[in-house]
Design an enzyme around this catalytic site. Structure first.
Site: not given
Ligand code: F6R
Length: 243
Positions: A67, A136, A138, A143
């Site tokens: 990313d 979370n 990810h 997400e």
């Protein structure tokens, strides 16, 4: 899925670095999928050490990063390119042409994403993908959501992710709102996956990702169905899992 429990962060880093080093030794022209963030820092240090002592050679290796923040130049000190350059690339004999990271400056989202997917495809896919794990659940910047997105896409970063990443910036307001990320299919197509995770504050994410049900609300949970995943986690990260 193999789960390797290590005593601490250092042991986790050494273990994961050894898996990556073994891949480079066995397949000198391998394609490594790389992650940024705090967790892999120890791995990159160890890989640089292994390179400096002559144990591994990056000259034929290609890399693809997961990313990049949208809107940041490569030269921006907060870009993931700069992160990788400072921790790994400038210390080893990787060919600059073999380094691939999504182009954060590309405003044409469709073009940026299609080009990155093509780049991965032209390389013949990823041999070994290194992943960190978000609080979370990810992976990359995929997400929590009501679906899995297959390919490279532009994502609006959640406030919890921007908050977590603000430690690398002067304030949370400076954290970009968007990023380009490989999709879940890009990740799942890697031949091998190594997930590294440490610390008690990731213990819930570890339990939900690797011991919970498979759901896009916890994107890493999809890894449970990949045929070759190794999770290298320290005792603290595994403290909420019974196995
Ligand atoms: C980074 C990335 C993210 C991180 C995750 C964990 O390229 O893709 O998914 O791996 O946010 O970050 P750290 O290691 O900083 O806790």
């Amino acid at each position: 899925m193999r789960i390797i429990k290590t005593k601490n962060y250092d042991e986790m880093s050494r273990y994961a670095a050894n898996i990556i080093a073994a891949e480079i030794i066995q397949k000198p022209n391998c394609v490594l999928g790389l992650a940024t963030g705090e967790t892999p820092e120890g791995i990159y240090k160890r890989l640089v050490q292994l390179f400096k002592q002559g144990d591994i050679d990056f000259s034929s290796v290609s890399t693809v990063n997961l990313d990049e923040y949208k809107g940041l130049e490569r030269t921006d000190s907060h870009s993931y390119y700069s992160y990788m350059h400072n921790r790994l690339f400038k210390h080893v004999n990787l060919n600059e042409k073999s380094i691939n990271i999504p182009d954060g400056t590309q405003r044409d989202v469709k073009k940026a994403c299609e080009e990155y997917d093509k780049c991965i495809q032209d390389l013949g896919g990823v041999d070994l993908q290194l992943l960190g794990l978000g609080h979370n659940g990810h992976i990359g910047f995929n997400e929590p959501s009501d679906r899995f997105i297959a390919k490279t896409h532009c994502v609006n970063l959640s406030s919890s992710t921007r908050e977590a990443n603000s430690r690398f910036f002067s304030s949370v307001h400076d954290v970009p709102m968007q990023a380009y990320t490989m999709g879940i299919l890009n990740i799942m197509k890697a031949k091998k996956i190594v997930v590294v995770v440490n610390g008690e504050n990731k213990a819930d994410a570890v339990r939900e990702s690797f011991f919970g049900s498979i759901t896009p609300k916890v994107q890493a949970s999809i890894l449970q169905v990949h045929p070759d995943v190794t999770v290298v986690a320290d005792e603290a990260a595994l403290s909420k899992c019974k196995f």
